[in-house]
Design an enzyme around this catalytic site. Structure first.
Site, PDB file in Angstrom:
ATOM      1  N   ASN A   1       0.853  -1.188   0.000  1.00 15.80           N
ATOM      2  CA  ASN A   1       0.000   0.000   0.000  1.00 15.80           C
ATOM      3  C   ASN A   1       0.889   1.238   0.000  1.00 15.80           C
ATOM      4  O   ASN A   1       2.113   1.125   0.019  1.00 15.80           O
ATOM      5  CB  ASN A   1      -0.969  -0.014   1.196  1.00 15.80           C
TER       6      ASN A   1
ATOM      7  N   PHE B   1      -4.153   3.205  15.375  1.00 13.01           N
ATOM      8  CA  PHE B   1      -4.496   4.232  14.403  1.00 13.01           C
ATOM      9  C   PHE B   1      -5.735   3.787  13.642  1.00 13.01           C
ATOM     10  O   PHE B   1      -6.001   2.588  13.547  1.00 13.01           O
ATOM     11  CB  PHE B   1      -3.340   4.458  13.409  1.00 13.01           C
TER      12      PHE B   1
ATOM     13  N   PRO C   1      -2.641 -11.758  10.435  1.00 17.49           N
ATOM     14  CA  PRO C   1      -2.904 -11.550  11.867  1.00 17.49           C
ATOM     15  C   PRO C   1      -3.086 -10.056  12.132  1.00 17.49           C
ATOM     16  O   PRO C   1      -2.443  -9.231  11.481  1.00 17.49           O
ATOM     17  CB  PRO C   1      -1.623 -12.061  12.545  1.00 17.49           C
TER      18      PRO C   1
HETATM   19  N1  CTP Z   1      -3.494  -3.142  12.337  1.00 16.09           N
HETATM   20  C1  CTP Z   1      -2.650  -4.161  12.733  1.00 16.09           C
HETATM   21  N2  CTP Z   1      -2.648  -5.345  12.073  1.00 16.09           N
HETATM   22  C2  CTP Z   1      -3.458  -5.541  11.022  1.00 16.09           C
HETATM   23  C3  CTP Z   1      -4.330  -4.509  10.595  1.00 16.09           C
HETATM   24  C4  CTP Z   1      -4.331  -3.317  11.268  1.00 16.09           C
HETATM   25  O1  CTP Z   1      -1.898  -3.971  13.692  1.00 16.09           O
HETATM   26  N3  CTP Z   1      -3.430  -6.695  10.399  1.00 16.09           N
HETATM   27  C5  CTP Z   1      -3.522  -1.892  13.097  1.00 16.09           C
HETATM   28  C6  CTP Z   1      -2.994  -0.684  12.392  1.00 16.09           C
HETATM   29  O2  CTP Z   1      -1.610  -0.519  12.636  1.00 16.09           O
HETATM   30  C7  CTP Z   1      -3.804   0.436  13.031  1.00 16.09           C
HETATM   31  C8  CTP Z   1      -5.124  -0.217  13.350  1.00 16.09           C
HETATM   32  O3  CTP Z   1      -4.875  -1.621  13.364  1.00 16.09           O
HETATM   33  O4  CTP Z   1      -3.255   0.841  14.265  1.00 16.09           O
HETATM   34  C9  CTP Z   1      -6.271   0.057  12.461  1.00 16.09           C
HETATM   35  O5  CTP Z   1      -5.966  -0.225  11.156  1.00 16.09           O
HETATM   36  P1  CTP Z   1      -7.089  -0.117  10.034  1.00 16.09           P
HETATM   37  O6  CTP Z   1      -6.502  -0.543   8.753  1.00 16.09           O
HETATM   38  O7  CTP Z   1      -7.750   1.225  10.102  1.00 16.09           O
HETATM   39  O8  CTP Z   1      -8.126  -1.154  10.598  1.00 16.09           O
HETATM   40  P2  CTP Z   1      -8.660  -2.480  10.068  1.00 16.09           P
HETATM   41  O9  CTP Z   1      -8.679  -3.437  11.194  1.00 16.09           O
HETATM   42  O10 CTP Z   1      -7.940  -2.931   8.839  1.00 16.09           O
HETATM   43  O11 CTP Z   1     -10.141  -2.097   9.770  1.00 16.09           O
HETATM   44  P3  CTP Z   1     -10.854  -1.581   8.457  1.00 16.09           P
HETATM   45  O12 CTP Z   1      -9.792  -1.486   7.370  1.00 16.09           O
HETATM   46  O13 CTP Z   1     -11.890  -2.593   8.211  1.00 16.09           O
HETATM   47  O14 CTP Z   1     -11.411  -0.246   8.854  1.00 16.09           O
END
Ligand code: CTP
Length: 416
Positions: A214, A330, A310
């Site tokens: 990304n 975040f 995960p």
């Molecule tokens: N995060 C993480 N591990 C993942 C996905 C996300 O640690 N596999 C953490 C990111 O570092 C961030 C937070 O989760 O602190 C939220 O990430 P975001 O992408 O907004 O959340 P998602 O769980 O992917 O939810 P969605 O995309 O459905 O809003």
């Protein structure tokens, strides 16, 4: 009134100059002494008399006389201030600041000062979007000038977009914040604490040469690691692939995939605080190929079967052992940011969430600025639009304040 802080407020030209009156009122209410400099352009929109009445002080105008120079030279003007604020800052004054021009009292003060400078730009959206203005802004930021706003919205010229002066309350809050920070004793408030920060994107392999990724630049996460280290914390940064240098004074572990990031984080635990700023890929290819996938004449392109990665934030937040005392996640959302972030905080089990609206252009991947909301168990706070470094410093300050108020809690984990 005995003023605790003094600022020089430079009011430059533009329809938003009228808002400077409200800004002065809000600053005076908070005990900040304001000495105004009004440019020739500014004087087309507000009178020296109204500025003088609200600031209860003499106003320095472009039509400055030898008497002004005699009574209070431009060096003196800036010497007696804790901060120089330009609000509104027109495209013209920003260009002059960038070029180092000094052709009136305002620009002379700005060139002669060794005090911190803050600007609140206001201009037509096309002037704001113009590469000249954006380049000037980037240069000024690099020189340490703080930038507040502009906001997005309908403009006096009938157009819509970025260029509106931030609200006086937002500018006043940013000024107060800067004054507090600039005069606060520089004590490392997180000395003895340990921190884990994740940053950047992850790369999920398809085969040995291809991957899913990304656009995350890692700027915000790296800035947070640097800000926590500047506060004295022992910081480990677990970073996905970025073009950034390792922050000074931070132990940096470079990883590629989400799984590697999780493994690295596990090894870093226990820590006092963990901030998960990485844009972790939600999915990876179920079975990455061992050798490069080859095109075969006439055959269909390969189908990628994805499986969920995960969730590092959730895993660490719910760890039965070694859960950090403070876990910060975040959230990048589009629309209803606060509501979605509050729900995400519950889902992920973290303590705080730093949320931004990626649909408004703020906090876009790779950008320099971020406009965030901090979600804590006490509620949601909207922060002004700040540089990513300022967001990081502010977050580090909040983390330090959190630990300072928690000193009665008996066990805080110190890293080996
Ligand atoms: N995060 C993480 N591990 C993942 C996905 C996300 O640690 N596999 C953490 C990111 O570092 C961030 C937070 O989760 O602190 C939220 O990430 P975001 O992408 O907004 O959340 P998602 O769980 O992917 O939810 P969605 O995309 O459905 O809003």
């Amino acid at each position: 009134m005995t003023a605790s802080h003094r600022i020089v407020l430079i009011v430059s030209g533009g329809i938003a100059a009228y808002k400077s009156l409200e800004l002065i009122r809000r600053l005076r209410e908070r005990g900040v002494a304001v000495r105004c400099v009004l440019t020739k352009g500014g004087a087309e929109f507000v009178t020296p008399l109204s500025l003088a009445a609200l600031s209860e002080d003499k106003v320095y105008t472009d039509l400055f006389s030898l008497t002004d120079e005699f009574e209070m030279g431009h060096i003196q003007l800036s010497r007696q201030a804790d901060l120089i604020v330009v609000a509104p800052a027109s495209a013209d004054i920003l260009a002059k600041m960038t070029a180092g021009l000094a052709d009136d009292i305002a620009t002379t003060v700005l060139l002669a000062t060794d005090k911190p400078v803050m600007v609140a730009p206001a201009m037509n959206v096309r002037m704001w979007d113009h590469p000249a203005t954006q380049d000037n802004l980037a240069t000024l930021k690099r020189r340490g000038v703080r930038v507040i706003g502009p906001d997005e919205g309908p403009m006096a010229c009938g157009e819509f977009g970025y260029g509106r002066l931030s609200e006086p309350e937002t500018i006043a809050a940013a000024i107060l914040d800067a004054l507090k920070k600039d005069t606060a004793p520089k004590r490392p408030l997180l000395a003895g604490r340990s921190a884990l920060v994740t940053s950047g994107p992850t790369h999920e392999p398809i085969d040995p040469v291809r991957y899913i990724a990304n656009r995350s630049s890692g700027k915000q996460g790296h800035a947070i690691a640097a800000a926590l280290a500047a506060q004295g914390a022992q910081v480990t940064l677990v970073s996905g692939p970025t073009r950034l240098d390792d922050p000074a004074g931070v132990e940096t572990i470079r990883v590629e995939s989400a799984q590697e990031m999780l493994d690295a984080c596990r090894k870093v635990l226990p820590v006092d605080v963990a901030v998960f700023a990485a844009a972790v890929a939600d999915w990876r290819v179920e079975q990455a190929a061992d050798s490069k996938l080859k095109k075969q004449d006439g055959s269909a392109p390969p189908t990628l079967s994805l499986t969920e990665n995960p969730d590092i934030l959730k895993t660490v937040s719910s760890a039965p052992k070694d859960r950090p005392a403070l876990v910060v996640g975040f959230a990048a959302e589009t629309g209803s940011v606060v509501e979605k972030a509050i729900a995400k905080r519950g889902r992920k089990g973290c303590d705080w969430i730093v949320a931004n609206d990626v649909s408004t252009g703020s906090g876009t991947f790779g950008g320099e600025d971020n406009q965030v909301h901090l979600i804590t168990p006490e509620g949601a706070e909207e922060w002004p639009r700040l540089s990513k470094a300022e967001v990081a410093e502010r977050l580090a300050d909040r983390i330090a304040a959190h630990f300072a108020s928690e000193t009665d809690k008996p066990v805080l984990i110190q890293k080996g």
